[in-house]
Design an enzyme around this catalytic site. Structure first.
Site, PDB file in Angstrom:
ATOM      1  N   ARG A 104     -12.432  -4.813   7.292  1.00 14.20           N
ATOM      2  CA  ARG A 104     -11.417  -4.955   6.154  1.00 14.20           C
ATOM      3  C   ARG A 104     -10.034  -5.408   6.652  1.00 14.20           C
ATOM      4  NH1 ARG A 104     -10.187  -5.147   0.742  1.00 14.20           N
ATOM      5  NH2 ARG A 104      -8.911  -6.522   1.882  1.00 14.20           N
ATOM      6  N   CYS A 115      -7.364  -8.208   5.176  1.00 19.07           N
ATOM      7  CA  CYS A 115      -6.092  -8.050   4.671  1.00 19.07           C
ATOM      8  C   CYS A 115      -5.303  -9.124   5.482  1.00 19.07           C
ATOM      9  CB  CYS A 115      -5.499  -6.694   5.029  1.00 19.07           C
ATOM     10  SG  CYS A 115      -6.535  -5.522   4.342  1.00 19.07           S
ATOM     11  N   HIS A 143       0.949  -1.154  -0.033  1.00 21.97           N
ATOM     12  CA  HIS A 143      -0.094  -0.167  -0.177  1.00 21.97           C
ATOM     13  C   HIS A 143       1.076   1.146   0.002  1.00 21.97           C
ATOM     14  CE1 HIS A 143      -3.515  -2.041   0.239  1.00 21.97           C
ATOM     15  NE2 HIS A 143      -2.896  -2.948   1.222  1.00 21.97           N
TER      16      HIS A 143
END
Lengths: 106, 253
Positions: B210, B214, B173
């Site tokens: 979420r 991940c 990210h």
């Protein structure tokens, strides 16, 4: 009662094409998914949607297990005179819900 | 002066791997035009179903007979800006709390009601209704020094390799955003749209859900719901997303 969102213009000119958007809160459980214990979760879907204008059918849709959750349906119709639209969703386990919305033709 | 400059340089070096403020992009920018339209059209965004439920719950008194949320706060519109500055420090609990944690603290302290379970529809609905008021406002994390230890811990967790794949969040990210992982575009991983409607979930979910996704994707063991690690990560992510507009309830693939 499932929450619904219905969006259409409040007023329209005679003969104009108007767009109606509908959204309903529903899990649309397919009947093919195993639950936490490994057994299949029974099917629970909306099978039919009908929109009527002053009792006259203007739009109908059949829904199937492949339809995603919270089905969103959008369609158009001709604004001819003022009146009320009714929206009916029916489905498994006796699910039935009717909502209405008014349209003023100028 | 020279010493101050040197200090700035030293500070800048470890942060260099992080995305520069001018480079920050919401996941919204990487979505297809169809999905963007779904998010911005309030008649098509399924998250609005939860917002509607939440606004109703905001005005409804709890079964304990104490006032509803609206009884103390007034209309839910007074919550504008709140989602942009959370997580924040809670004096009484002496720890950082996120938006859903704040709602549950309010329930137990002022309404005498039980906290709502994580990822339950009533909690997501109230959180969505409060968060939606801040739509369009920039993420503005508070400059509260008491949050710094948790923020630093969040950064440590974000940059630490973990799981059987031995990956750190930052490797994708921060370093590889915009590239592809299989068919999906790697987003920068900003938390500016939560709670959000994820098409993969067919449901609204919190940032914690979420993050659990991940972690399992990295084949790491996810922390349990409500773990302080999620708060630390959220604090770091919000600081990292400073200035991006709040999009709650967002839509993501």
């Amino acid at each position: 009662m499932a929450r619904t969102l219905i969006n259409l213009p409040k007023t329209a000119k005679a003969g104009a094409v108007i767009e109606i958007k509908t959204l309903i809160s529903h899990p649309m459980e397919t009947g093919y998914r195993p639950g936490p214990e490994g057994r299949l979760v029974p099917r629970d879907i909306i099978t039919e949607f009908v929109c009527r204008f002053e009792g006259e059918e203007v739009f109908r849709a059949e829904l199937f297990p492949a339809t995603s959750a919270n089905p969103y349906l959008t369609f158009t119709t001709l604004a001819e005179r003022s009146g009320t639209f009714t929206f009916t969703w029916t489905g498994d386990n006796g699910f039935s819900q009717t909502e209405s919305a008014a349209l003023t033709v100028t | 002066m020279r010493r101050a400059l040197l200090g700035l340089l030293l500070l800048a070096v470890p942060a260099a791997a992080e995305i520069a403020p001018g480079e920050r992009r919401s996941g919204f920018d990487q979505m297809t035009p169809e999905l963007r339209a779904m998010q911005t059209d309030e008649a098509a965004n399924p998250g609005q179903l939860w917002v509607g439920d939440g606004e109703e719950a905001w005005a409804a008194a709890p079964p304990t007979g104490r006032p509803a949320c609206a009884g103390c706060h007034g209309a839910v519109a007074t919550m504008r800006g709140v989602a942009a500055r959370y997580p924040a420090w809670d004096e009484a609990a002496a720890r950082p709390v996120d938006l859903q944690g704040r709602i549950n603290l309010c329930r137990t302290r002022h309404q005498g009601a039980d906290p709502l379970p994580f990822e339950s529809r009533p909690l997501l609905a109230l959180t969505a209704a409060v968060a939606a008021q801040s739509r369009g406002l920039p993420v503005a994390p508070p400059a509260d020094p008491r949050l710094d230890p948790a923020r630093a811990e969040g950064e440590r967790l974000f940059t630490r390799r973990t799981g059987q794949l031995d990956l750190a969040c930052a490797q994708c990210h921060d370093a590889l955003w915009g590239r592809r992982l299989g068919a999906s575009t790697i987003p920068q991983g900003h938390p500016n749209g939560y709670p959000l409607y994820r098409l993969e979930w067919q449901d609204l979910g919190s940032l914690q859900r979420r993050l659990r996704n991940c972690l399992t994707g990295m084949r790491a063991e996810p922390y349990p719901f409500g773990a302080p690690e999620y708060l630390a990560l959220e604090l770091h992510l919000m600081r990292r997303a400073q200035g991006l507009a709040i999009e709650a309830p967002a839509v993501r693939p």
